[in-house]
Write an enzyme that holds these catalytic residues in place. Structure first.
Site, short mmCIF file in Angstrom:
data_model
loop_
_atom_site.label_atom_id
_atom_site.label_comp_id
_atom_site.label_asym_id
_atom_site.label_seq_id
_atom_site.Cartn_x
_atom_site.Cartn_y
_atom_site.Cartn_z
N TYR A 143 0.84 -1.21 0.00
CA TYR A 143 0.00 0.00 0.00
C TYR A 143 0.87 1.26 0.00
O TYR A 143 0.67 2.17 -0.80
CB TYR A 143 -0.90 -0.05 1.24
CG TYR A 143 -1.71 1.18 1.50
CD1 TYR A 143 -2.73 1.57 0.64
CD2 TYR A 143 -1.49 1.95 2.66
CE1 TYR A 143 -3.49 2.69 0.91
CE2 TYR A 143 -2.25 3.07 2.92
CZ TYR A 143 -3.26 3.44 2.05
OH TYR A 143 -4.00 4.55 2.33
N LYS A 147 1.30 4.25 -2.83
CA LYS A 147 1.05 5.66 -2.54
C LYS A 147 2.28 6.51 -2.86
O LYS A 147 2.17 7.62 -3.39
CB LYS A 147 0.62 5.84 -1.07
CG LYS A 147 -0.77 5.29 -0.77
CD LYS A 147 -1.84 6.01 -1.57
CE LYS A 147 -3.23 5.45 -1.34
NZ LYS A 147 -4.24 6.04 -2.25
N ILE A 173 -8.01 7.67 9.94
CA ILE A 173 -9.23 8.49 9.99
C ILE A 173 -10.29 7.80 10.86
O ILE A 173 -10.61 6.63 10.63
CB ILE A 173 -9.81 8.73 8.58
CG1 ILE A 173 -8.74 9.28 7.62
CG2 ILE A 173 -11.03 9.65 8.65
CD1 ILE A 173 -8.27 10.67 7.91
N1 SER Z 1 -5.54 4.20 7.39
C1 SER Z 1 -4.63 3.64 6.43
C2 SER Z 1 -4.24 2.26 6.80
O1 SER Z 1 -4.21 1.96 7.96
C3 SER Z 1 -3.40 4.50 6.36
O2 SER Z 1 -3.51 5.34 5.29
O3 SER Z 1 -3.92 1.50 5.94
#
Ligand code: SER
Length: 323
Positions: A143, A147, A173
């Site tokens: 991931y 990004k 978030i």
């Molecule tokens: N909230 C995301 C994750 O934990 C981080 O960008 O993968």
């Protein structure tokens, strides 16, 4: 002329709330929600909704032409924890969808793009405290790699092809409307649900794992702030560091105990601990604060109060329904 927006990934944690907020701001008919399936009926039933496959250029383009879209928010992604289980799937979805949207902008079908980046662009060799905008970035998750690479491409498309793409490095978030899916920071949402339903939570990170976090209302505000900012004010075209607060699972549990004194927490770290260990503890977001006047509002106590209030209503309502 009013902007016409397409939300890709509108059923997800951030996409769902962004859709609702943008509809309130710009009119329901000007914000088209889309996703790969009907997985969030609140969103599907709240206005125009289209099935769009973010990995299929034609699927996005048909929708763009049908509604004369000029702005795309690309919120579809596989997050950090799921990405470790399905590395190629994460790479394919996260990269293909970004190229499709950037290429639509390059070909002038659309004018503006929002694409979220993440604290996952940082890695074990990054300074952990108050991590600067420009620093060592050696992400260790698929991931995070998508990004970081995505950020480079955003900047490249901006410089080479004058594509107006804007991006934020979101922290974890926290929200109550739609559950997050497959992230390492998901514990900070799950904990509230479990506190209400079970009075108990078994956390998949250790008690002292400090991570940067943010309440959804702040994340939505930041997103709309950067998207409505003057073009010249958005100086960074890779992605902006963005911060609100940082805390550990223990600190979060303490804040919940102030409202639910009997709340109990245990810690059983799993594979997500390694991911969390590679991320910063706190972020320096002074460029966002300087360039387009970013300011957060919610601290840990505000978040806990609001989460418990809203989730109590939600669970109260579903309990009543089942009676
Ligand atoms: N909230 C995301 C994750 O934990 C981080 O960008 O993968």
């Amino acid at each position: 002329m009013k902007s016409k927006i397409l939300m890709i990934g509108a059923c997800g944690q951030i996409g769902s709330e962004l859709t609702l907020k943008l509809r309130r701001l710009f009119g329901e008919e000007n914000v088209i929600a889309s996703d790969i399936s009907y997985s969030n009926l609140d969103v599907v039933n709240s206005g125009i909704f289209e099935i769009v496959d973010a990995q299929n250029y034609a699927s996005i383009k048909v929708c763009v032409e049908k509604y004369k879209i000029d702005t795309i928010y690309l919120m579809a992604a596989i997050l950090s924890a799921t990405g470790e289980k399905y590395p190629m799937k994460a790479w394919d979805l996260n990269m293909e969808s970004l190229f499709h949207v950037l290429n639509l902008a390059r070909a002038k079908f659309i004018k503006k793009v929002f694409w979220p980046s993440s604290i996952a662009v940082f890695g074990a060799t990054t300074p952990k405290e108050f991590t600067p905008q420009y620093t060592i970035m050696e992400p260790s998750t698929v991931y995070g790699i998508t990004k970081q690479v995505g950020e480079r491409w955003c900047e490249y498309y901006h410089k080479k092809y004058d594509v107006d793409v804007r991006s934020l490095r979101y922290p974890g978030i926290i929200s109550w409307k739609t559950l997050p899916g497959g992230g390492t920071t998901d514990y900070a949402v799950e904990i509230y649900h479990k506190a209400i339903t079970d009075g108990f939570y078994d956390c998949f990170l250790t008690e002292e794992t400090e991570l940067p976090m943010m309440f959804m209302d702040d994340a939505i505000k930041a997103t709309i702030d950067i998207m409505t900012a003057n073009k010249d004010a958005v100086k960074i075209r890779s992605s902006y560091n963005l911060a609100a607060i940082s805390f550990t699972p223990k600190e979060l549990a303490e804040s919940i105990k102030k409202h639910i004194p009997g709340f109990k927490i245990t810690y059983t770290p799993d594979y997500r601990q390694d991911i969390a260990n590679s991320w910063p503890k706190s972020i320096n977001d002074s460029y966002a604060r300087e360039d387009w006047k970013w300011k957060h509002q919610f601290n840990i106590e505000d978040i806990t109060k609001e989460m418990l209030l809203q989730l109590n209503k939600k669970y109260g309502a579903s309990l009543n329904k089942s009676k």
